[in-house]
Design a protein around this motif. Structure first.
Motif, PDB file in Angstrom:
ATOM      1  N   ASN A  35     -65.759  20.057 106.078  1.00 34.90           N
ATOM      2  CA  ASN A  35     -66.996  20.822 106.308  1.00 34.90           C
ATOM      3  C   ASN A  35     -68.187  20.348 105.472  1.00 34.90           C
ATOM      4  O   ASN A  35     -69.304  20.778 105.720  1.00 34.90           O
ATOM      5  CB  ASN A  35     -66.754  22.301 105.988  1.00 34.90           C
ATOM      6  N   GLN A  42     -69.593  15.196 111.114  1.00 38.13           N
ATOM      7  CA  GLN A  42     -68.941  16.421 111.610  1.00 38.13           C
ATOM      8  C   GLN A  42     -68.988  16.466 113.136  1.00 38.13           C
ATOM      9  O   GLN A  42     -68.019  16.827 113.796  1.00 38.13           O
ATOM     10  CB  GLN A  42     -69.649  17.664 111.056  1.00 38.13           C
ATOM     11  N   GLN A 263     -71.997  23.625 109.957  1.00 38.69           N
ATOM     12  CA  GLN A 263     -70.992  24.359 110.750  1.00 38.69           C
ATOM     13  C   GLN A 263     -71.349  25.838 110.861  1.00 38.69           C
ATOM     14  O   GLN A 263     -71.128  26.463 111.896  1.00 38.69           O
ATOM     15  CB  GLN A 263     -69.606  24.233 110.107  1.00 38.69           C
TER      16      GLN A 263
END
Ligand code: 13P
Ligand code: SF4
Length: 331
Positions: A35, A42, A263
Motif C-alpha cells: 500500500n 499500485q 488506495q
C-alpha cells in the motif's frame, strides 16, 4: 518475443499496464505491491495490500515468479514462504530502517537475558532475525498473535516500540518486553501535528498506524475527550482500507506513510483523506519505480535469495503469522 526483447515501456496509462501484464504473462509472474508503493505501481500490480495480505498471497501463489514491489524484508518473507518460486524485487537496495534496528546477534543476546520467553517479531525483520523467532506478526494481527500465547509466558516483542506499546495497551499484559526500535518515517508523525490537525477539523476521524510516534497521542486525545473515542482508529494499512469503506465521516486524518492515501481515495472517493504529515514518505518504498519494475520483469532482477537453513528456521514463525488474524487487507 522473449521478455528481454520488449523495449521502451511507457510508464503510465493503459499501454504501460499492458506492457507490464504482458511481461508478467511471459514470465508466469504475479506482481504484488504494498500500500505504500507509488500510485503507478499500485495501479498496475495484480494485488495490492498490507504486509499480512501480501504474505498470504505469496504463500498461495500459482505463478512461477513473484515480483514483490515493496521492501526487502517483504520479498524475503515471500521467499521463505515459497522457497521453490523465483522471487524478484525491482531494487534489492530497498531496505527498511525498522528491520535494521535489530540484528540476529542482538536478539540472541536479549534471549539469553530472558530464557524461556516467547519471541514475537514484527514481520519488518531480516530473515536472520526471523530464524531466531517463535512467531511473527504484522500490524494487522499483532494483538491476536500475542493473545494466542499463554498469559503467564514472558514475551520479547520486537523491533517496533510503538507497535509494542499498542499491543501492551490492548492486551493489558505487563510481561511483554519491547525492543526500542522504530521506523523513521512513522516515528516522525508526531503527536503535536496530529493534535493541531485534529483541533482544526473536529469532525474528522483519525486513522493511525500503530508504528506511529503519535499513536499514544491519538489515544490521549480520545481519553481527554478532545476527539470522540469512536473516531480514533489504530489500524494496519489493510485495516484502514476496511474502515474507509465503512466510515460515515466526511474527512479522515491519516497518520501513516503517504502512499496509503492512493488506495484510501480509491476505496472511498467521497471522503476527504488528508495526511497528518505530508512529508511521511518512505524513501525505500519509493525506490521501486515503474522503470525498475519493467527491468525486473524483462531481466529477472533483482532475485531474492534466503539461506535455506535460515529460511527453514524462520518458516514456522512466518507460517504461524499467516495463520492468525484477519483474512482481509488486500485486493
Ligand atoms: P502494514 O501494511 O502491515 O500495516 O505495514 C506497514 C509497514 O510499515 C510496512 O513497511
Ligand atoms: Fe520500513 Fe518504515 Fe519504510 Fe515501512 S515505512 S518500509 S517500516 S522504513
Amino acid at each position: 518475443m522473449s521478455p528481454t526483447q520488449v523495449v521502451d515501456a511507457p510508464t503510465t496509462g493503459a499501454d504501460w499496464a499492458e506492457q507490464v501484464h504482458e511481461l508478467a504473462r511471459r514470465r508466469n509472474a504475479v506482481v504484488l505491491a504494498h500500500n505504500y508503493q507509488l500510485p503507478e505501481i499500485q495501479d498496475v500490480a495484480h494485488h495490492v495490500g498490507d504486509s499480512l495480505a501480501l504474505s498470504r498471497i505469496a504463500a498461495a501463489a500459482d505463478a512461477e515468479t513473484i515480483v514483490f514491489c515493496g521492501v526487502h524484508f517483504m520479498a524475503e518473507t515471500a521467499k521463505i514462504l515459497a522457497p521453490d518460486k523465483t522471487v524478484l524485487i525491482p531494487d534489492a537496495a530497498a531496505g527498511c530502517s525498522l528491520a535494521d534496528s535489530i540484528t540476529a546477534d542482538e536478539l540472541r543476546a536479549w534471549k539469553a537475558e530472558h530464557p524461556g520467553a516467547v519471541v514475537v517479531s514484527y514481520v519488518n525483520t531480516t530473515a536472520a532475525v526471523k530464524a531466531e523467532t517463535d512467531v511473527c506478526c504484522t500490524s494487522s494481527n499483532a494483538v491476536e498473535v500475542v493473545e494466542s500465547i499463554p498469559s503467564e509466558m514472558e514475551i520479547l516483542f520486537l523491533p517496533d516500540q510503538f507497535l509494542g506499546a499498542h499491543v501492551r495497551r490492548v492486551t493489558g499484559r505487563d510481561n511483554i518486553h519491547v525492543w526500542a526500535g522504530e521506523c523513521h518515517v512513522h516515528a516522525g508523525i508526531n503527536g503535536a501535528e496530529l493534535t493541531a490537525k485534529a483541533e482544526a477539523d473536529p469532525d474528522a476521524e483519525l486513522f493511525v498506524h500503530p508504528e506511529c510516534g503519535c499513536a499514544t497521542s491519538a489515544l490521549y486525545l480520545a481519553t481527554a475527550g478532545a476527539v470522540p473515542a469512536e473516531r480514533v482508529k489504530i489500524l494496519s494499512t489493510g485495516g484502514m482500507l476496511d474502515a474507509a469503506r465503512e466510515t460515515g465521516a466526511k474527512s479522515v486524518l491519516v497518520a501513516t506513510e503517504v502512499g496509503m492515501l492512493h488506495q484510501l481515495r480509491r476505496a472511498a472517493p467521497e471522503v476527504d483523506f488528508r495526511a497528518v504529515n505530508e512529508r511521511a514518505s518512505c524513501p525505500y518504498m519509493k525506490m521501486i519505480t515503474p522503470e525498475k519494475l519493467v527491468r525486473s520483469l524483462r531481466e529477472g532482477t533483482d532475485e531474492v535469495h534466503v539461506d535455506p537453513e535460515l529460511a527453514a528456521r524462520g518458516r514456522e514463525a512466518v507460517q504461524r503469522m499467516i495463520a492468525i488474524g484477519r483474512p482481509g487487507g488486500g485486493e
